[in-house]
Every structure is written in structure tokens, then in C-alpha cells.
Design a protein around this motif. Structure first.
Motif, PDB file in Angstrom:
ATOM      1  N   THR A  91       0.831  -1.194   0.000  1.00 38.14           N
ATOM      2  CA  THR A  91       0.000   0.000   0.000  1.00 38.14           C
ATOM      3  C   THR A  91       0.870   1.251   0.000  1.00 38.14           C
ATOM      4  O   THR A  91       1.715   1.413   0.884  1.00 38.14           O
ATOM      5  CB  THR A  91      -0.915   0.017   1.231  1.00 38.14           C
ATOM      6  N   PRO A  92       0.722   2.145  -0.969  1.00 38.54           N
ATOM      7  CA  PRO A  92       1.531   3.364  -0.990  1.00 38.54           C
ATOM      8  C   PRO A  92       1.397   4.162   0.303  1.00 38.54           C
ATOM      9  O   PRO A  92       0.282   4.491   0.733  1.00 38.54           O
ATOM     10  CB  PRO A  92       0.954   4.139  -2.184  1.00 38.54           C
ATOM     11  N   GLY A  93       2.524   4.404   0.945  1.00 40.96           N
ATOM     12  CA  GLY A  93       2.516   5.130   2.207  1.00 40.96           C
ATOM     13  C   GLY A  93       2.159   4.288   3.408  1.00 40.96           C
ATOM     14  O   GLY A  93       2.149   4.783   4.546  1.00 40.96           O
ATOM     15  N   PRO A 107      -2.996 -25.014  -8.775  1.00 45.76           N
ATOM     16  CA  PRO A 107      -4.193 -25.772  -9.146  1.00 45.76           C
ATOM     17  C   PRO A 107      -5.415 -25.474  -8.286  1.00 45.76           C
ATOM     18  O   PRO A 107      -6.544 -25.733  -8.701  1.00 45.76           O
ATOM     19  CB  PRO A 107      -3.738 -27.229  -8.983  1.00 45.76           C
ATOM     20  N   ALA A 108      -5.208 -24.929  -7.087  1.00 47.37           N
ATOM     21  CA  ALA A 108      -6.329 -24.584  -6.222  1.00 47.37           C
ATOM     22  C   ALA A 108      -6.979 -23.272  -6.623  1.00 47.37           C
ATOM     23  O   ALA A 108      -8.065 -22.940  -6.136  1.00 47.37           O
ATOM     24  CB  ALA A 108      -5.879 -24.499  -4.762  1.00 47.37           C
ATOM     25  N   GLY A 109      -6.326 -22.494  -7.506  1.00 46.83           N
ATOM     26  CA  GLY A 109      -6.874 -21.220  -7.948  1.00 46.83           C
ATOM     27  C   GLY A 109      -5.904 -20.084  -7.715  1.00 46.83           C
ATOM     28  O   GLY A 109      -4.737 -20.276  -7.380  1.00 46.83           O
ATOM     29  N   GLY A 110      -6.420 -18.865  -7.912  1.00 46.41           N
ATOM     30  CA  GLY A 110      -5.626 -17.666  -7.707  1.00 46.41           C
ATOM     31  C   GLY A 110      -6.113 -16.919  -6.476  1.00 46.41           C
ATOM     32  O   GLY A 110      -7.308 -16.639  -6.341  1.00 46.41           O
ATOM     33  N   TYR A 111      -5.196 -16.578  -5.576  1.00 43.33           N
ATOM     34  CA  TYR A 111      -5.536 -16.011  -4.276  1.00 43.33           C
ATOM     35  C   TYR A 111      -4.750 -14.734  -4.009  1.00 43.33           C
ATOM     36  O   TYR A 111      -3.672 -14.516  -4.561  1.00 43.33           O
ATOM     37  CB  TYR A 111      -5.214 -17.003  -3.155  1.00 43.33           C
ATOM     38  N   LEU A 112      -5.302 -13.917  -3.105  1.00 43.87           N
ATOM     39  CA  LEU A 112      -4.568 -12.822  -2.507  1.00 43.87           C
ATOM     40  C   LEU A 112      -4.292 -13.149  -1.049  1.00 43.87           C
ATOM     41  O   LEU A 112      -5.197 -13.571  -0.309  1.00 43.87           O
ATOM     42  CB  LEU A 112      -5.370 -11.522  -2.582  1.00 43.87           C
ATOM     43  N   TYR A 113      -3.028 -12.971  -0.653  1.00 39.68           N
ATOM     44  CA  TYR A 113      -2.619 -13.093   0.740  1.00 39.68           C
ATOM     45  C   TYR A 113      -2.077 -11.749   1.200  1.00 39.68           C
ATOM     46  O   TYR A 113      -1.575 -10.957   0.392  1.00 39.68           O
ATOM     47  CB  TYR A 113      -1.543 -14.166   0.903  1.00 39.68           C
ATOM     48  N   THR A 114      -2.166 -11.476   2.490  1.00 39.71           N
ATOM     49  CA  THR A 114      -1.691 -10.205   3.029  1.00 39.71           C
ATOM     50  C   THR A 114      -0.659 -10.441   4.125  1.00 39.71           C
ATOM     51  O   THR A 114      -0.672 -11.471   4.803  1.00 39.71           O
ATOM     52  CB  THR A 114      -2.832  -9.358   3.607  1.00 39.71           C
ATOM     53  N   PHE A 115       0.224  -9.459   4.293  1.00 39.78           N
ATOM     54  CA  PHE A 115       1.186  -9.465   5.400  1.00 39.78           C
ATOM     55  C   PHE A 115       1.676  -8.045   5.614  1.00 39.78           C
ATOM     56  O   PHE A 115       1.428  -7.154   4.795  1.00 39.78           O
ATOM     57  CB  PHE A 115       2.355 -10.420   5.121  1.00 39.78           C
ATOM     58  N   GLU A 116       2.384  -7.830   6.723  1.00 45.71           N
ATOM     59  CA  GLU A 116       2.971  -6.522   7.009  1.00 45.71           C
ATOM     60  C   GLU A 116       4.378  -6.480   6.446  1.00 45.71           C
ATOM     61  O   GLU A 116       5.246  -7.274   6.836  1.00 45.71           O
ATOM     62  CB  GLU A 116       2.984  -6.242   8.517  1.00 45.71           C
ATOM     63  N   ALA A 117       4.604  -5.553   5.517  1.00 44.73           N
ATOM     64  CA  ALA A 117       5.925  -5.396   4.919  1.00 44.73           C
ATOM     65  C   ALA A 117       6.888  -4.773   5.924  1.00 44.73           C
ATOM     66  O   ALA A 117       6.488  -4.231   6.961  1.00 44.73           O
ATOM     67  CB  ALA A 117       5.819  -4.528   3.667  1.00 44.73           C
ATOM     68  N   LEU A 118       8.171  -4.819   5.599  1.00 43.49           N
ATOM     69  CA  LEU A 118       9.189  -4.289   6.498  1.00 43.49           C
ATOM     70  C   LEU A 118       9.270  -2.771   6.454  1.00 43.49           C
ATOM     71  O   LEU A 118       9.825  -2.153   7.366  1.00 43.49           O
ATOM     72  CB  LEU A 118      10.558  -4.872   6.140  1.00 43.49           C
ATOM     73  N   ALA A 119       8.760  -2.155   5.396  1.00 48.10           N
ATOM     74  CA  ALA A 119       8.755  -0.701   5.269  1.00 48.10           C
ATOM     75  C   ALA A 119       7.590  -0.302   4.373  1.00 48.10           C
ATOM     76  O   ALA A 119       6.899  -1.153   3.808  1.00 48.10           O
ATOM     77  CB  ALA A 119      10.086  -0.188   4.712  1.00 48.10           C
ATOM     78  N   GLN A 120       7.390   0.988   4.214  1.00 48.02           N
ATOM     79  CA  GLN A 120       6.237   1.488   3.477  1.00 48.02           C
ATOM     80  C   GLN A 120       6.346   1.225   1.970  1.00 48.02           C
ATOM     81  O   GLN A 120       7.427   1.066   1.415  1.00 48.02           O
ATOM     82  CB  GLN A 120       6.073   2.985   3.713  1.00 48.02           C
ATOM     83  N   GLY A 121       5.173   1.215   1.345  1.00 51.36           N
ATOM     84  CA  GLY A 121       5.108   1.039  -0.092  1.00 51.36           C
ATOM     85  C   GLY A 121       5.417   2.324  -0.838  1.00 51.36           C
ATOM     86  O   GLY A 121       5.076   3.423  -0.388  1.00 51.36           O
TER      87      GLY A 121
END
Length: 340
Positions: free
Chosen positions: A306-308, A319-333
Motif C-alpha cells: 500500500t503506498p505510504g 491448481p487450487a486457484g488464484g488467491y490474494l494473501y496479506t502481510f505486514e511489509a518491512l517498510a512502506q510502499g
């Protein structure tokens, strides 16, 4: 499933036959754990946000790529292997966990997406046809921005990055299907008229991103599991080139690259639903993992931070499909962690 060259999207028929390489993920502590260990021992746990796509009957797979936020903070994705008539570019509402079609057509195999700082349009790399296509922000008004040969050879454009003036830098995976080191890094002027080879003799060039200060480009080579650095001057000319990081991926291979505000590299892995995180000095900072054995999920191709902010969205497919996963990055986007 028979193992074929990874992402050689020459035609829609090839899309239908394309197979992803799979391997299990290691578990490291309970779900949600963000270890205080450093380097290769540190695990950042990503959590499932939503399933975006299912495997297409026509092509036999789905492959999410190119996550990018628009100026209104809405997340867009591409599905590389979507057949004609199915959504090839999608907009995801991450709060409501819904997705809707933004663009489709009868031929494109889009492997990345990024907004231009020059004209605000969305640019897509069409691996199958060697083209770069642009769309209006709402997905309409499709235009072929660049097509044809560069130094006598057509491109297989995979990922892209923009400099501050809107010039494009493209990872060209030419030679992948033949297993030959013919890949390139290509600079395309923002008017689409002039294309210049900045580096060649590369082994399936894949991820590409500017560093945090726009002093040079990081790029990965899929079949060598290495990340190199290309120093550039103010005019986009090469001043230096060296191998920067060798990725210990096992059977997984280096895919797309993103860079956060601290200059850290997020290296996607094809063949394992995980990402390796490095400092700009090559230190292994962490591994982003998804919980459990990830049955049916085989690749973590790319992320958008996420920017900022520090919320990261990772595209994961198999094969199970296409997914979005989330996590906390080490610094800002920043721009370098938003698309491409």
C-alpha cells in the motif's frame, strides 16, 4: 502434470498447456507468528484474504500477477492465463473481498501491470505477442504502445518498471522456451518510439524494479536464481552491472521483484508460495510464508505494498486457484512496490 517451460506464453494454446512447478512450504511456528529471528530464520506469516480466480477450463490453469494500486487506492490484478472473454484485468475491493472485470480481449497474455507517472494510463506486458499495451484507468481505450523487434529480435516482455519521467524498463524473457540465455533488459522511451537494449545474454529475465533512489535497476533471472543490479545515469544509460544476490530457492525460481521505501527487495518465488526478502546489501532479512502446506498453491509471483503504508498484498496461484494473501511489509510502499 508434465513440466513445461515456465511462463512461455507464445500462444493461447501454450497457455492451456502451461504447468506450474509445485513444492511444499515449511511451517515455522504458529500462524500469525512474526519471528524476532533474523535472516533466513525469520518468517513473516501471510494470511489469506480471498480467492480471486479458479482454474480456467480452456487453459487448464490460472496465474495472478501484476498487483497495482490506482490513484484511488483500488487494487488491480492481471490473470495471465485467462482465455478470451474472461477477465484479464480485474479490480479487487479488498475490504469487501470482491473482484470485478476491468478488461478482457481475444488475444492478450498479460504478465504485469503498472501505471505510468507520465500519462496515468495502465500499462500491460503481453508476453505472447511481444507487445506493451496501455489502457485508460477504467480499463477502456486499449492501445498498443509498443510492438515489433528490438535490435532485430522480438521481445517476450514479462515485467516492467517506470522511471520518474515515464520511460519504461522491461524484462525481456526471450530464449526461455529454448532454454538459452537470450534474455534482455530493454528501455522504451515514454513515447514508444525508441527501444534500447541495456543488458543481454540473460537467463530468462523476469522481475525488474528500480531501487528506492532510482539510481539503478534490480532484475532477476528465472533459470539462474540470481538477482543482478544495473547502475544507470540520469539519461538511463548503463554505468555498471553485477550479480548482486544468489537466491537459494531449491526447485523454486526467481519471479517478480518489488522494492519498499527502505530499499528492501521482495523476491517472488515460482514453484513455492513464498517470497524471499533481502536488504539492498544482499542480506537475507526474512521469508514470507503462507500457513500450512499450501495444498494446490505453487507460486507467489508478486506483491503490491500500500503506498505510504505497510500492508502488502501477495498474488499466489496454483491448481487450487488464484488467491490474494496479506502481510505486514518491512517498510512502506512506494512506486517500486506498486505494480510491475
Amino acid at each position: 502434470m508434465r513440466r513445461l517451460p515456465i511462463r512461455p506464453l507464445a500462444t493461447l494454446t501454450a497457455l492451456g498447456a502451461l504447468a506450474l512447478t509445485g513444492c511444499g512450504t515449511q511451517t515455522a511456528g504458529p500462524a500469525g507468528d512474526r519471528s524476532t529471528a533474523s535472516g533466513a530464520d525469520r518468517t513473516i506469516r501471510a494470511h489469506e484474504l480471498m480467492q480471486v480466480t479458479k482454474v480456467h477450463e480452456e487453459t487448464g490453469m490460472t496465474l495472478l500477477e501484476g498487483p497495482v494500486f490506482d490513484e484511488d487506492g483500488r487494487l488491480l490484478l492481471v490473470d495471465v492465463t485467462a482465455p478470451a472473454g474472461k477477465p484479464k484485468v480485474m479490480r479487487v475491493d479488498v475490504a469487501r473481498k470482491t473482484a470485478r472485470a476491468v478488461h478482457t480481449d481475444g488475444r492478450g497474455a498479460y504478465t504485469s501491470a503498472q501505471f505510468s507517472p507520465y500519462d496515468g494510463r495502465l500499462y500491460l506486458t503481453d508476453y505472447a505477442h511481444g507487445e506493451i499495451v496501455s489502457l485508460a484507468p477504467d480499463g477502456g481505450d486499449p492501445r498498443v504502445f509498443f510492438s515489433g523487434e528490438v535490435d532485430g529480435a522480438p521481445m517476450n516482455p514479462d515485467d516492467l518498471a517506470f522511471d520518474g519521467e515515464g520511460n519504461l524498463y522491461v524484462s525481456d524473457s526471450r530464449g526461455l522456451s529454448e532454454g538459452k540465455a537470450r534474455g534482455r533488459v530493454v528501455r522504451v522511451g515514454r513515447d514508444g518510439e525508441e527501444a534500447t537494449v541495456l543488458a543481454d545474454g540473460l537467463a530468462a529475465t523476469n522481475g525488474i524494479s528500480f531501487d528506492a533512489d532510482y539510481r539503478g535497476l534490480w532484475f532477476s533471472e528465472l533459470t539462474e536464481n540470481r538477482i543482478s543490479y544495473l547502475g544507470l545515469d540520469a539519461q538511463g544509460r548503463v554505468t555498471s552491472r553485477h550479480t548482486a544476490i544468489r537466491v537459494d530457492g531449491g526447485i523454486a525460481q526467481t519471479d517478480s521483484i518489488a522494492v519498499d521505501a527502505d530499499g528492501n527487495l521482495y523476491q517472488g518465488l515460482h514453484g513455492r508460495p513464498a517470497m524471499a526478502v533481502y536488504s539492498p546489501h544482499g542480506e537475507r532479512l526474512a521469508t514470507v510464508e503462507i500457513p500450512g502446506r499450501a495444498e494446490g498453491l505453487e507460486s507467489a509471483t508478486n506483491i503490491a505494498i500500500t503506498p505510504g503504508g505497510t500492508k502488502a498484498y501477495m498474488t499466489v496461484s496454483g491448481p487450487a486457484g488464484g488467491y490474494l494473501y496479506t502481510f505486514e511489509a518491512l517498510a512502506q510502499g512506494i512506486r517500486q512496490s506498486n505494480g510491475g
